[in-house]
Write a protein that holds these residues in place. Sequence first.
Motif, mmCIF file in Angstrom:
data_model
loop_
_atom_site.group_PDB
_atom_site.id
_atom_site.type_symbol
_atom_site.label_atom_id
_atom_site.label_comp_id
_atom_site.label_asym_id
_atom_site.label_seq_id
_atom_site.Cartn_x
_atom_site.Cartn_y
_atom_site.Cartn_z
ATOM 1 N N LYS A 18 7.782 -5.874 -5.299
ATOM 2 C CA LYS A 18 8.861 -6.802 -5.787
ATOM 3 C C LYS A 18 8.789 -8.027 -5.407
ATOM 4 O O LYS A 18 8.398 -8.744 -4.427
ATOM 5 C CB LYS A 18 10.292 -6.174 -4.895
ATOM 6 C CG LYS A 18 11.291 -6.938 -5.421
ATOM 7 C CD LYS A 18 12.191 -6.314 -6.559
ATOM 8 C CE LYS A 18 13.522 -6.819 -6.636
ATOM 9 N NZ LYS A 18 13.608 -8.074 -7.316
ATOM 10 N N ARG A 19 8.973 -8.992 -6.667
ATOM 11 C CA ARG A 19 8.783 -10.425 -6.581
ATOM 12 C C ARG A 19 9.886 -11.063 -6.633
ATOM 13 O O ARG A 19 10.835 -10.597 -7.198
ATOM 14 C CB ARG A 19 7.858 -10.814 -7.905
ATOM 15 C CG ARG A 19 6.383 -10.548 -7.896
ATOM 16 C CD ARG A 19 5.831 -11.029 -9.179
ATOM 17 N NE ARG A 19 4.395 -10.874 -9.006
ATOM 18 C CZ ARG A 19 3.597 -9.668 -9.208
ATOM 19 N NH1 ARG A 19 4.311 -8.555 -9.234
ATOM 20 N NH2 ARG A 19 2.385 -9.553 -8.887
ATOM 21 N N GLU A 20 10.232 -12.226 -5.809
ATOM 22 C CA GLU A 20 11.496 -12.837 -5.543
ATOM 23 C C GLU A 20 11.712 -13.523 -6.986
ATOM 24 O O GLU A 20 10.915 -14.210 -7.510
ATOM 25 C CB GLU A 20 11.077 -14.058 -4.580
ATOM 26 C CG GLU A 20 12.478 -14.856 -4.225
ATOM 27 C CD GLU A 20 12.276 -15.656 -3.152
ATOM 28 O OE1 GLU A 20 11.745 -16.765 -3.461
ATOM 29 O OE2 GLU A 20 12.815 -15.437 -2.050
ATOM 30 N N GLY A 21 12.901 -13.514 -7.175
ATOM 31 C CA GLY A 21 13.434 -13.927 -8.500
ATOM 32 C C GLY A 21 13.258 -13.158 -9.625
ATOM 33 O O GLY A 21 13.655 -13.519 -10.835
ATOM 34 N N SER A 22 12.757 -11.838 -9.582
ATOM 35 C CA SER A 22 12.871 -10.937 -10.582
ATOM 36 C C SER A 22 13.390 -9.783 -10.125
ATOM 37 O O SER A 22 13.710 -9.140 -8.816
ATOM 38 C CB SER A 22 11.280 -10.331 -10.723
ATOM 39 O OG SER A 22 11.240 -9.494 -11.661
ATOM 40 N N ASN A 23 14.100 -9.032 -11.078
ATOM 41 C CA ASN A 23 14.971 -7.813 -10.818
ATOM 42 C C ASN A 23 13.937 -6.440 -11.174
ATOM 43 O O ASN A 23 14.506 -5.208 -11.047
ATOM 44 C CB ASN A 23 16.057 -7.630 -11.640
ATOM 45 C CG ASN A 23 16.032 -7.931 -12.972
ATOM 46 O OD1 ASN A 23 14.716 -7.918 -13.735
ATOM 47 N ND2 ASN A 23 17.179 -7.908 -13.886
ATOM 48 N N ARG A 24 12.855 -6.832 -11.615
ATOM 49 C CA ARG A 24 11.779 -5.593 -11.587
ATOM 50 C C ARG A 24 10.969 -5.447 -10.539
ATOM 51 O O ARG A 24 10.610 -6.306 -9.895
ATOM 52 C CB ARG A 24 10.997 -6.225 -12.853
ATOM 53 C CG ARG A 24 11.596 -6.082 -14.243
ATOM 54 C CD ARG A 24 10.651 -6.041 -15.447
ATOM 55 N NE ARG A 24 9.357 -5.102 -14.950
ATOM 56 C CZ ARG A 24 8.108 -5.437 -15.617
ATOM 57 N NH1 ARG A 24 7.885 -6.381 -16.353
ATOM 58 N NH2 ARG A 24 7.144 -4.777 -15.491
ATOM 59 N N ALA A 25 10.479 -4.177 -10.158
ATOM 60 C CA ALA A 25 9.811 -3.799 -9.079
ATOM 61 C C ALA A 25 8.654 -3.070 -9.923
ATOM 62 O O ALA A 25 8.867 -2.203 -10.911
ATOM 63 C CB ALA A 25 10.635 -2.818 -8.116
ATOM 64 N N VAL A 26 7.574 -3.163 -9.268
ATOM 65 C CA VAL A 26 6.066 -2.462 -9.720
ATOM 66 C C VAL A 26 5.917 -1.207 -8.800
ATOM 67 O O VAL A 26 5.801 -1.481 -7.705
ATOM 68 C CB VAL A 26 5.052 -3.338 -9.969
ATOM 69 C CG1 VAL A 26 3.881 -2.635 -10.336
ATOM 70 C CG2 VAL A 26 5.386 -4.520 -10.999
ATOM 71 N N LEU A 27 5.775 -0.043 -9.531
ATOM 72 C CA LEU A 27 5.656 1.129 -8.674
ATOM 73 C C LEU A 27 4.083 1.420 -8.862
ATOM 74 O O LEU A 27 3.896 1.637 -10.083
ATOM 75 C CB LEU A 27 6.659 2.149 -8.917
ATOM 76 C CG LEU A 27 6.527 3.344 -7.945
ATOM 77 C CD1 LEU A 27 6.821 3.275 -6.665
ATOM 78 C CD2 LEU A 27 7.325 4.581 -8.659
ATOM 79 N N ALA A 28 3.396 1.799 -7.853
ATOM 80 C CA ALA A 28 2.089 2.291 -7.974
ATOM 81 C C ALA A 28 1.794 3.439 -7.084
ATOM 82 O O ALA A 28 2.221 3.410 -5.736
ATOM 83 C CB ALA A 28 0.873 1.327 -7.664
ATOM 84 N N ASN A 29 1.123 4.377 -7.553
ATOM 85 C CA ASN A 29 0.776 5.524 -6.666
ATOM 86 C C ASN A 29 -0.520 5.230 -5.778
ATOM 87 O O ASN A 29 -1.439 4.521 -6.114
ATOM 88 C CB ASN A 29 0.311 6.681 -7.523
ATOM 89 C CG ASN A 29 1.619 7.299 -8.205
ATOM 90 O OD1 ASN A 29 2.327 7.709 -7.588
ATOM 91 N ND2 ASN A 29 1.400 7.686 -9.464
ATOM 92 N N VAL A 30 -0.505 5.893 -4.648
ATOM 93 C CA VAL A 30 -1.846 5.544 -3.751
ATOM 94 C C VAL A 30 -2.548 6.689 -4.043
ATOM 95 O O VAL A 30 -2.408 7.782 -3.820
ATOM 96 C CB VAL A 30 -1.441 5.613 -2.327
ATOM 97 C CG1 VAL A 30 -2.671 5.319 -1.503
ATOM 98 C CG2 VAL A 30 -0.348 4.334 -1.920
ATOM 99 N N LEU A 31 -4.106 5.994 -4.312
ATOM 100 C CA LEU A 31 -4.857 7.039 -4.486
ATOM 101 C C LEU A 31 -5.663 7.636 -3.143
ATOM 102 O O LEU A 31 -6.050 8.925 -3.328
ATOM 103 C CB LEU A 31 -5.949 6.681 -5.844
ATOM 104 C CG LEU A 31 -5.499 6.336 -7.258
ATOM 105 C CD1 LEU A 31 -6.325 5.733 -7.784
ATOM 106 C CD2 LEU A 31 -4.753 7.747 -7.673
ATOM 107 N N GLY A 32 -5.674 6.810 -2.294
ATOM 108 C CA GLY A 32 -6.320 6.971 -1.174
ATOM 109 C C GLY A 32 -6.298 5.798 -0.307
ATOM 110 O O GLY A 32 -6.078 4.881 -0.604
ATOM 111 N N THR A 33 -6.465 6.342 0.924
ATOM 112 C CA THR A 33 -6.215 5.403 2.261
ATOM 113 C C THR A 33 -7.656 5.324 2.834
ATOM 114 O O THR A 33 -8.122 6.425 3.213
ATOM 115 C CB THR A 33 -5.173 5.595 2.939
ATOM 116 O OG1 THR A 33 -3.962 5.504 2.168
ATOM 117 C CG2 THR A 33 -5.041 4.503 4.231
ATOM 118 N N VAL A 34 -8.241 4.267 3.242
ATOM 119 C CA VAL A 34 -9.311 4.181 3.844
ATOM 120 C C VAL A 34 -9.312 3.256 5.009
ATOM 121 O O VAL A 34 -8.522 2.130 4.932
ATOM 122 C CB VAL A 34 -10.585 3.860 2.990
ATOM 123 C CG1 VAL A 34 -11.769 3.616 3.718
ATOM 124 C CG2 VAL A 34 -10.893 4.567 1.834
#
Length: 82
Positions: A18-34
Motif C-alpha cells: 500500500k502506497r501512501e496517498g493512494s487508495n489502491r493496494a497491490v496484492l501478490a501471491n508468495v510463490l516461495g520463501t527462501v
Amino acid sequence: MKESKVSVLVGEGVVTVKREGSNRAVLANVLGTVEVDGVEVLCLDRLVHSAHEQQFGEWALSGAVTTLLSRPRKEQAAATSH
C-alpha cells in the motif's frame, strides 16, 4: 528523488503493498520463501515495484518480471520457546 512511503503486509501466502496517498493496494501471491545466510527472501508472483524503487521500509527490492523482497531474518526466540 523523493522516497515514497510504502507499507508491506505479509500474510498467509500473500503480500499486500500500500502506497501512501493512494487508495489502491497491490496484492501478490508468495510463490516461495527462501533463507540464505540469514536473509529472508519472498518470491512474489508479480511485479509490485517500479524500476526506480529499491526499498520498501525494511524490505530490499529486486526483480524485473516478478518482485523479490528480501530482509535480514529476525530471531524467533519466542516461537522456539513453545
